[in-house]
Motif scaffolding. Sequence first.
Motif, PDB file in Angstrom:
ATOM      1  N   GLY A 130       0.821  -1.213   0.000  1.00 53.08           N
ATOM      2  CA  GLY A 130       0.000   0.000   0.000  1.00 53.08           C
ATOM      3  C   GLY A 130       0.853   1.259   0.000  1.00 53.08           C
ATOM      4  O   GLY A 130       0.427   2.309   0.458  1.00 53.08           O
ATOM      5  N   ALA A 131       2.061   1.143  -0.517  1.00 54.21           N
ATOM      6  CA  ALA A 131       2.999   2.265  -0.559  1.00 54.21           C
ATOM      7  C   ALA A 131       2.788   3.072  -1.835  1.00 54.21           C
ATOM      8  O   ALA A 131       2.056   2.663  -2.737  1.00 54.21           O
ATOM      9  CB  ALA A 131       4.431   1.741  -0.503  1.00 54.21           C
ATOM     10  N   ASP A 132       3.450   4.210  -1.915  1.00 57.45           N
ATOM     11  CA  ASP A 132       3.371   5.058  -3.103  1.00 57.45           C
ATOM     12  C   ASP A 132       4.758   5.565  -3.459  1.00 57.45           C
ATOM     13  O   ASP A 132       5.004   6.776  -3.553  1.00 57.45           O
ATOM     14  CB  ASP A 132       2.415   6.227  -2.849  1.00 57.45           C
ATOM     15  N   ILE A 133       5.698   4.633  -3.639  1.00 56.99           N
ATOM     16  CA  ILE A 133       7.067   4.994  -3.991  1.00 56.99           C
ATOM     17  C   ILE A 133       7.085   5.453  -5.449  1.00 56.99           C
ATOM     18  O   ILE A 133       6.625   4.748  -6.338  1.00 56.99           O
ATOM     19  CB  ILE A 133       8.027   3.812  -3.794  1.00 56.99           C
ATOM     20  N   GLU A 134       7.618   6.644  -5.670  1.00 56.62           N
ATOM     21  CA  GLU A 134       7.715   7.191  -7.020  1.00 56.62           C
ATOM     22  C   GLU A 134       8.938   6.619  -7.721  1.00 56.62           C
ATOM     23  O   GLU A 134      10.015   6.524  -7.127  1.00 56.62           O
ATOM     24  CB  GLU A 134       7.830   8.712  -6.943  1.00 56.62           C
ATOM     25  N   ILE A 135       8.784   6.260  -8.984  1.00 56.63           N
ATOM     26  CA  ILE A 135       9.883   5.713  -9.779  1.00 56.63           C
ATOM     27  C   ILE A 135      10.399   6.800 -10.714  1.00 56.63           C
ATOM     28  O   ILE A 135       9.635   7.399 -11.456  1.00 56.63           O
ATOM     29  CB  ILE A 135       9.423   4.502 -10.626  1.00 56.63           C
ATOM     30  N   ARG A 136      11.703   7.056 -10.639  1.00 56.90           N
ATOM     31  CA  ARG A 136      12.360   7.944 -11.591  1.00 56.90           C
ATOM     32  C   ARG A 136      13.286   7.081 -12.424  1.00 56.90           C
ATOM     33  O   ARG A 136      14.168   6.428 -11.890  1.00 56.90           O
ATOM     34  CB  ARG A 136      13.191   9.005 -10.870  1.00 56.90           C
ATOM     35  N   GLN A 137      13.074   7.068 -13.735  1.00 57.13           N
ATOM     36  CA  GLN A 137      13.941   6.282 -14.607  1.00 57.13           C
ATOM     37  C   GLN A 137      14.942   7.213 -15.272  1.00 57.13           C
ATOM     38  O   GLN A 137      14.598   8.278 -15.745  1.00 57.13           O
ATOM     39  CB  GLN A 137      13.135   5.535 -15.654  1.00 57.13           C
ATOM     40  N   GLN A 138      16.178   6.758 -15.285  1.00 60.68           N
ATOM     41  CA  GLN A 138      17.257   7.555 -15.835  1.00 60.68           C
ATOM     42  C   GLN A 138      18.214   6.620 -16.566  1.00 60.68           C
ATOM     43  O   GLN A 138      18.441   5.499 -16.135  1.00 60.68           O
ATOM     44  CB  GLN A 138      17.974   8.273 -14.705  1.00 60.68           C
ATOM     45  N   ILE A 139      18.784   7.126 -17.632  1.00 59.08           N
ATOM     46  CA  ILE A 139      19.796   6.363 -18.351  1.00 59.08           C
ATOM     47  C   ILE A 139      21.132   6.655 -17.703  1.00 59.08           C
ATOM     48  O   ILE A 139      21.549   7.802 -17.599  1.00 59.08           O
ATOM     49  CB  ILE A 139      19.833   6.739 -19.848  1.00 59.08           C
TER      50      ILE A 139
END
Length: 66
Positions: A48-57
Amino acid sequence: MLTAKRNGKAAKRFLCKAIKSNGEPIKITIDKSGANTSAINDYNGDAGADIEIRQQIFEQHYRAGP
């Protein structure tokens, strides 16, 4: 923890260990790995978490020795 065969199950196991040791983050910056994305999304759903994903090269720069 990089291995030759990263999969979602292994990535989630590593993520859970990291969260247990360091606490739940607000954001995680990852590479374009589908295994990492899947692990974080699974964790968010299960916990029930809301961890934001940042994708980077990420690029590695090599320099010539002396």
